[in-house]
Motif scaffolding. Structure first.
Motif, mmCIF file in Angstrom:
data_model
loop_
_atom_site.group_PDB
_atom_site.id
_atom_site.type_symbol
_atom_site.label_atom_id
_atom_site.label_comp_id
_atom_site.label_asym_id
_atom_site.label_seq_id
_atom_site.Cartn_x
_atom_site.Cartn_y
_atom_site.Cartn_z
ATOM 1 N N GLY A 37 10.301 -4.472 1.490
ATOM 2 C CA GLY A 37 10.198 -3.039 1.769
ATOM 3 C C GLY A 37 10.953 -2.650 3.019
ATOM 4 O O GLY A 37 11.978 -3.234 3.340
ATOM 5 N N PRO A 38 10.434 -1.690 3.765
ATOM 6 C CA PRO A 38 11.183 -1.164 4.907
ATOM 7 C C PRO A 38 11.295 -2.145 6.071
ATOM 8 O O PRO A 38 11.989 -1.868 7.033
ATOM 9 N N PHE A 39 10.582 -3.305 5.976
ATOM 10 C CA PHE A 39 10.639 -4.245 7.104
ATOM 11 C C PHE A 39 11.823 -5.191 6.958
ATOM 12 O O PHE A 39 12.187 -5.906 7.871
ATOM 13 N N PRO A 50 16.452 12.712 3.966
ATOM 14 C CA PRO A 50 15.494 13.826 3.921
ATOM 15 C C PRO A 50 14.673 13.823 5.201
ATOM 16 O O PRO A 50 14.209 12.768 5.629
ATOM 17 N N SER A 51 14.517 14.975 5.832
ATOM 18 C CA SER A 51 13.886 14.960 7.157
ATOM 19 C C SER A 51 12.427 15.393 7.077
ATOM 20 O O SER A 51 11.871 15.880 8.034
ATOM 21 N N GLY A 52 11.815 15.213 5.930
ATOM 22 C CA GLY A 52 10.450 15.690 5.779
ATOM 23 C C GLY A 52 9.386 14.739 6.278
ATOM 24 O O GLY A 52 8.220 15.100 6.352
ATOM 25 N N ASP A 53 9.745 13.510 6.633
ATOM 26 C CA ASP A 53 8.686 12.523 6.852
ATOM 27 C C ASP A 53 8.575 12.070 8.297
ATOM 28 O O ASP A 53 8.163 10.977 8.581
ATOM 29 N N VAL A 54 8.944 12.940 9.239
ATOM 30 C CA VAL A 54 8.836 12.548 10.653
ATOM 31 C C VAL A 54 7.408 12.746 11.135
ATOM 32 O O VAL A 54 6.990 12.212 12.144
ATOM 33 N N THR A 55 6.642 13.512 10.367
ATOM 34 C CA THR A 55 5.316 13.901 10.852
ATOM 35 C C THR A 55 4.340 12.743 10.917
ATOM 36 O O THR A 55 3.498 12.697 11.789
ATOM 37 N N HIS A 56 4.449 11.781 9.983
ATOM 38 C CA HIS A 56 3.496 10.672 10.081
ATOM 39 C C HIS A 56 4.228 9.340 10.302
ATOM 40 O O HIS A 56 4.626 8.675 9.368
ATOM 41 N N PRO A 57 4.433 9.001 11.585
ATOM 42 C CA PRO A 57 5.109 7.748 11.896
ATOM 43 C C PRO A 57 4.281 6.574 11.371
ATOM 44 O O PRO A 57 3.059 6.634 11.334
ATOM 45 N N HIS A 58 4.977 5.514 10.966
ATOM 46 C CA HIS A 58 4.263 4.349 10.433
ATOM 47 C C HIS A 58 4.061 3.316 11.544
ATOM 48 O O HIS A 58 3.970 3.653 12.702
ATOM 49 N N HIS A 59 4.041 2.075 11.158
ATOM 50 C CA HIS A 59 3.646 1.054 12.129
ATOM 51 C C HIS A 59 4.745 0.724 13.124
ATOM 52 O O HIS A 59 4.511 0.096 14.126
ATOM 53 N N LEU A 60 5.968 1.110 12.785
ATOM 54 C CA LEU A 60 7.039 0.912 13.751
ATOM 55 C C LEU A 60 7.496 2.294 14.183
ATOM 56 O O LEU A 60 6.983 3.295 13.722
ATOM 57 N N VAL A 61 8.495 2.330 15.049
ATOM 58 C CA VAL A 61 8.925 3.629 15.569
ATOM 59 C C VAL A 61 9.636 4.413 14.477
ATOM 60 O O VAL A 61 10.433 3.868 13.725
ATOM 61 N N SER A 62 9.352 5.703 14.404
ATOM 62 C CA SER A 62 10.095 6.562 13.476
ATOM 63 C C SER A 62 11.263 7.171 14.216
ATOM 64 O O SER A 62 11.157 7.515 15.378
ATOM 65 N N HIS A 108 0.822 -1.220 0.000
ATOM 66 C CA HIS A 108 0.000 0.000 0.000
ATOM 67 C C HIS A 108 0.853 1.265 0.000
ATOM 68 O O HIS A 108 0.449 2.286 -0.524
ATOM 69 N N GLN A 109 2.042 1.171 0.643
ATOM 70 C CA GLN A 109 2.847 2.401 0.775
ATOM 71 C C GLN A 109 3.948 2.498 -0.270
ATOM 72 O O GLN A 109 4.666 3.496 -0.324
ATOM 73 N N LYS A 110 4.103 1.428 -1.062
ATOM 74 C CA LYS A 110 5.284 1.290 -1.918
ATOM 75 C C LYS A 110 5.552 2.532 -2.768
ATOM 76 O O LYS A 110 6.650 3.085 -2.765
ATOM 77 N N LYS A 111 4.521 3.003 -3.447
ATOM 78 C CA LYS A 111 4.705 4.102 -4.394
ATOM 79 C C LYS A 111 5.271 5.333 -3.677
ATOM 80 O O LYS A 111 6.263 5.931 -4.093
ATOM 81 N N GLU A 112 4.621 5.655 -2.548
ATOM 82 C CA GLU A 112 5.020 6.857 -1.800
ATOM 83 C C GLU A 112 6.467 6.732 -1.285
ATOM 84 O O GLU A 112 7.262 7.654 -1.401
ATOM 85 N N LEU A 113 6.782 5.548 -0.743
ATOM 86 C CA LEU A 113 8.120 5.339 -0.179
ATOM 87 C C LEU A 113 9.201 5.406 -1.246
ATOM 88 O O LEU A 113 10.270 5.970 -1.034
ATOM 89 N N LEU A 114 8.931 4.803 -2.405
ATOM 90 C CA LEU A 114 9.942 4.791 -3.466
ATOM 91 C C LEU A 114 10.184 6.196 -4.006
ATOM 92 O O LEU A 114 11.301 6.548 -4.357
ATOM 93 N N GLN A 115 9.118 6.998 -4.021
ATOM 94 C CA GLN A 115 9.294 8.383 -4.473
ATOM 95 C C GLN A 115 10.214 9.140 -3.513
ATOM 96 O O GLN A 115 11.078 9.889 -3.919
ATOM 97 N N ARG A 116 9.979 8.908 -2.231
ATOM 98 C CA ARG A 116 10.786 9.615 -1.222
ATOM 99 C C ARG A 116 12.208 9.060 -1.171
ATOM 100 O O ARG A 116 13.146 9.769 -0.846
#
Length: 969
Positions: A504-506, A557-569, A366-374
């Protein structure tokens, strides 16, 4: 020798032993063992009797008297004092002995309520541990302590209650180790060997407190002890640091200005903290009880549709506890002698991990597209399973592989070298209530090791924790390498590798990872080698993905701290302190080297590996190592070179040259030499190429003195067996390079340029002109003299004279510099001028007079010029008179005057601060001066006036003037 041995038994345990041999050890001596075996093997030879009190009860008054007297007579020297003392006490009505009914009987055994446990010589345990600790891990003491830990595990497995007692004794000695307070005061960490022992101690306590059948009072007693040790300020901390490291990473999110440093400090975790936490765990959960007590515990089929926390969709039980804690339970079951139960719980944990892996894959889709862009993620696990204090992955792997070991008859025999043979495993099917019956415990072991090693996790803080990650990883890989990969295991390996790549990130091998993620190089190197024979494409895909080392790239890039995901950011701006970075970079290099070796001969694969190296490796010395590795593999001693790999070696070498051109690197000379060797091996085109683009690769000095010189050497021409046009092409490139370098840096390259251009008249003339142009400004007299001598040696005396004259204008020799290194050059220059003829001598003498103020040097030149006639070099077209020159006429007259005035000036300079011990030396100096004065027509008169003058001016130095009078009148 005969020894007396006594052993007490109680309910099938040896409860005490004594032996006359006096051997002190925590294990029984050979004599106790011999007697025990005798009693076991020949029970009828050891007569079983009633307790002695029963026998005495059957005797009457006379028999008892007889018995006691005979006993005393048989041992009167030893027993008499005790017998007398006892008799006195019994006859005294108010003695202590008479206050108690009955009497003790050592042969009667304990009562049913008494504790009965195996004999353990506690004093001996203390002494041994103390001794081993005092040796600080040397003389094999670490090994000894590890074998004591192994003994504790063995006792736990045999359910011997002394296991915990022995561990308590060991811990007390560890806590009393005097080095602890020393290390704490100095703020230094505990030594590596000692640290590993403390870890094992902590892990053993976790095992002890998790004993599924221990009594509550036992547990509370251990808890009290553990808390007491944990509160002591010398107690080592779990992460191995006494110093306060960075603030806790989970709190790093809230580092706003309003927070004080204290609120970021994490609670103090000692090596016993996990055991203390383990005391809160119990085994009463009914689901857990069913998992460990039956292989066939499955959910009823009607429940399999909905989401269940207890079972997966196949109906197999899950155990959803925190993974390291669940694995600690497995370790406890294994350690306390419940291997079947440990296996059942392991299978439930693995089924849980699989389900978690599937869920994470779905989240990632579900998050793949967004994560790969970032291109980056803040998702990571803060707690890695590899390098964890409880070693969860190692524990599951061992539990599973132990169930598959083929026990050979002689498996206990260890080979002469002391290495035990690697274990042999067989597939043992997983006993399960579900339909999927084709799994084996061995394939599960491989699967769980791969899952754990591939977990994406953040690098822990502190040197010790980071070092432990590397060590644990190496241990797991060493165990994996013991597995023979048959088709079943290869299938498991492929399936898990594909999941890791897609994770992915896991997954640490996913497309996007956290910047501070633990690198996967060591793991990927194992996977690459294991997969290569079965699925090369997958092997390369995996290894190439693992080549990255994002912590060395620019900050995330430090833009994505605002929305933590399922694990700790995690905040990406915290610059990490990676203490093991050097080791990790070398592992990255090893992985690259493994791929290069495997790709030999395959141009396409080599290209991709080369690109990965150029993109991901940032250390010039490591790229140089790779270039050398590739070169070695490409040029085997016994067969032809491999051109594909040679070209890769050359390309990496060129990259190193560019990287280190402007930075100082102590290995630079070695690197430049190696590059020329490599280019020679590739062939003449490569050499032409590096000569033509020298300025982007080498300094002018390197280009002339190492590169061009080596390319033009006899060896290179032989090695390449070149024809004439090729030799000419190389020589022409070398000459062009030489002239360019001489223009750029005449000081350091002029001589090399002349040497390289010797065989080409026009190039040589050009090089000479460059030297002449640079002589007046940019060159020192040493460099000019060196080139002048070279010119003379090459047969250009007039050019040598010109350069020597230019050199003289840069020189200045003071009156007291009579050992200056340039003196030889000056004498040589004058000798050269003298040999050329009167005109040249006349031209150089004014320069000498201007530059040299040292009397002894001037007199030496004068003497040499008067010994032979000038012009002996015989320059064609010049006449030579063959007459000696006079000191009265020019040009020697000017030299003589300069020498005399230098002597006069030097004399006055020396007399201003002369000490009596130099008087003798000074008189000799005046004698030398007189010789020079006498070369002039009125020299004796001049000298006499000079001496009178001295006597007048320095009449205060009476003793010295006395010596002057004695010698010179």
């Amino acid at each position: 020798m005969t020894y007396k041995v006594a052993i007490s038994f109680d309910r099938c345990k040896i409860t005490s032993v004594t032996c006359g041999c006096g051997n002190k050890d925590i294990f029984y001596c050979a004599h106790v063992v011999a007697l025990s075996l005798y009693r076991i093997r020949k029970p009828d030879q050891v007569k079983l009797r009633l307790p002695i009190s029963e026998t005495l009860f059957q005797m009457n008054r006379d028999q008892l008297q007889k018995f006691v007297q005979y006993l005393i007579t048989a041992h009167h020297t030893e027993v008499l004092p005790t017998a007398q003392k006892l008799a006195d006490e019994i006859l005294s009505s108010n003695s202590e002995i008479n206050q108690v009914h009955g009497a003790p009987d050592p042969t009667a055994g304990a009562s049913i309520d008494d504790e009965n446990c195996w004999h353990l010589d506690e004093e001996q345990v203390r002494e041994q541990v103390k001794l081993f600790l005092s040796q600080g891990g040397y003389y094999g003491s670490g090994k000894q302590l590890n074998s004591m830990f192994a003994k504790v595990r063995e006792m736990l497995r045999m359910r011997d209650s002394n296991g915990a007692r022995m561990l308590t004794l060991i811990t007390e000695q560890f806590m009393a180790d005097p080095r602890l307070s020393l290390w704490r005061q100095q703020g230094t960490g505990i030594t590596e060997k000692c640290r590993q022992l403390w870890d094992e101690l902590g892990a053993l306590w976790v095992c002890v407190v998790l004993n599924p059948h221990c009594k509550l009072e036992e547990k509370s007693c251990w808890l009290r002890q553990l808390r007491k040790w944990g509160e002591m300020d010398v107690c080592p901390l779990e992460d191995g640091n006494y110093g306060n490291e960075l603030p806790n990473i989970t709190n790093a999110l809230t580092q706003s200005s309003g927070h004080s440093q204290d609120s970021l400090a994490r609670p103090r975790r000692t090596v016993f903290t996990r055991a203390i936490e383990g005391c809160d765990l119990h085994w009463q959960d009914s689901h857990l009880q069913r998992i460990i007590s039956s292989d066939f515990y499955v959910s009823p089929s009607y429940q399999r549709e909905g989401e269940s926390l207890l079972f997966n969709s196949q109906g197999q039980p899950l155990w959803l506890e925190h993974v390291p804690t669940a694995c600690a339970r497995v370790d406890a079951l294994r350690s306390h002698g419940y291997p079947r139960e440990a296996l059942r719980l392991t299978v439930a944990i693995i089924n849980t991990l699989r389900l978690q892996q599937q869920r994470q894959l779905e989240i990632y889709k579900h998050q793949k597209k967004e994560l790969l862009q970032r291109g980056a993620t803040t998702i990571t696990n803060l707690e890695g399973w590899v390098g964890h204090p409880l070693n969860p992955i190692g524990c599951l792997f061992l539990t599973l592989t132990e169930a598959c070991r083929l026990e050979e008859e002689n498996c206990l025999e260890i080979s002469d070298t002391g290495d035990s043979k690697p274990p042999v495993y067989q597939h043992v099917p997983v006993v399960t209530g579900s339909q999927d019956g084709d799994e084996s415990y061995l394939s599960l072991a491989l699967e769980v090791a791969l899952m754990g090693m591939g977990q994406q996790r953040v690098m822990p803080e502190g040197l010790y924790a980071q070092d432990k990650v590397c060590r644990n990883e190496e241990q797991i890989i060493a165990r994996l390498q013991d597995l023979e990969l048959d088709p079943v295991l290869v299938q498991t390996l492929r399936k898990q590798c594909i999941l890791l790549l897609e994770g992915g990130p896991f997954s640490g091998l996913g497309e996007v990872i956290h910047r501070e993620s633990v690198p996967m190089h060591t793991f990927a190197k194992y996977l690459f080698s294991a997969l290569l024979p079965h699925d090369a494409d997958l092997a390369y895909k995996l290894a190439l993905r693992a080549m990255r080392l994002p912590v060395l790239e620019t900050t995330a890039p430090s833009g994505d701290v605002t929305h933590p995901h399922h694990l700790v950011s995690v905040v990406p701006s915290r610059y990490p302190r990676w203490f093991t970075l050097g080791h990790l970079e070398s592992q990255q290099c090893e992985l690259a080297s493994t791929m290069l070796t495997a790709a030999k001969g395959d141009m396409l694969r080599l290209r991709t590996v080369l690109e990965a190296i150029q993109k991901n490796i940032h250390s010039s010395s490591l790229i140089f190592k790779l270039a050398q590795d590739a070169f070695k593999i490409a040029t085997p001693a016994d067969s032809n070179s491999d051109t594909t790999l040679l070209n890769v070696a050359l390309e990496l070498g060129l990259q190193v040259m560019r990287m280190t051109l402007s930075t100082l690197n102590w290995r630079r000379r070695e690197m430049v030499r190696w590059l020329v060797t490599c280019a020679t091996e590739v062939g003449v085109r490569a050499l032409v190429s590096i000569l033509q683009s020298w300025y982007s690769l080498f300094t002018p000095t390197e280009a002339t003195s190492i590169v061009a010189a080596t390319v033009m050497s006899h060896n290179t021409i032989l090695r390449l067996s070149l024809d004439y046009p090729q030799r000419e092409e190389l020589a022409s490139c070398a000459r062009t390079l030489a002239l360019q370098c001489a223009m750029k840096d005449p000081q350091n390259c002029a001589l090399s340029a002349l040497t390289l251009c010797e065989k080409d008249h026009i190039a040589f003339e050009t090089a000479y002109q460059i030297v002449i142009d640079a002589a007046s400004t940019g060159m020192t007299y040493t460099q000019l003299f060196t080139i002048a001598r070279y010119m003379e040696h090459r047969g250009y005396p007039l050019r040598a004279f010109k350069l020597a004259s230019l050199a003289m204008t840069h020189l200045n020799l003071a009156y007291n510099q009579d050992t200056h290194p340039a003196i030889n050059d000056v004498l040589w220059a004058c000798a050269l001028s003298h040999s050329l003829g009167k005109n040249e001598l006349a031209a150089i003498i004014p320069l000498v007079v201007k530059s040299v103020h040292c009397a002894t040097v001037l007199s030496d030149i004068l003497r040499r010029c008067t010994m032979t006639a000038p012009g002996l070099a015989g320059i064609p077209g010049r006449r030579n008179s063959g007459k000696l020159m006079s000191t009265d006429k020019a040009p020697l007259r000017q030299l003589l005057d300069a020498t005399i005035s230098a002597y006069i000036n030097t004399t006055h300079s020396r007399l201003t601060h002369i000490s009596p011990r130099h008087y003798g030396e000074f008189i000799e100096f005046l004698s030398k001066a007189r010789e020079t004065f006498l070369l002039a027509q009125d020299g004796h008169i001049q000298f006499a006036q000079f001496i009178d003058n001295l006597k007048q001016i320095y009449k205060g130095k009476k003793k010295l003037m006395l010596l002057v009078r004695e010698r010179f009148g």
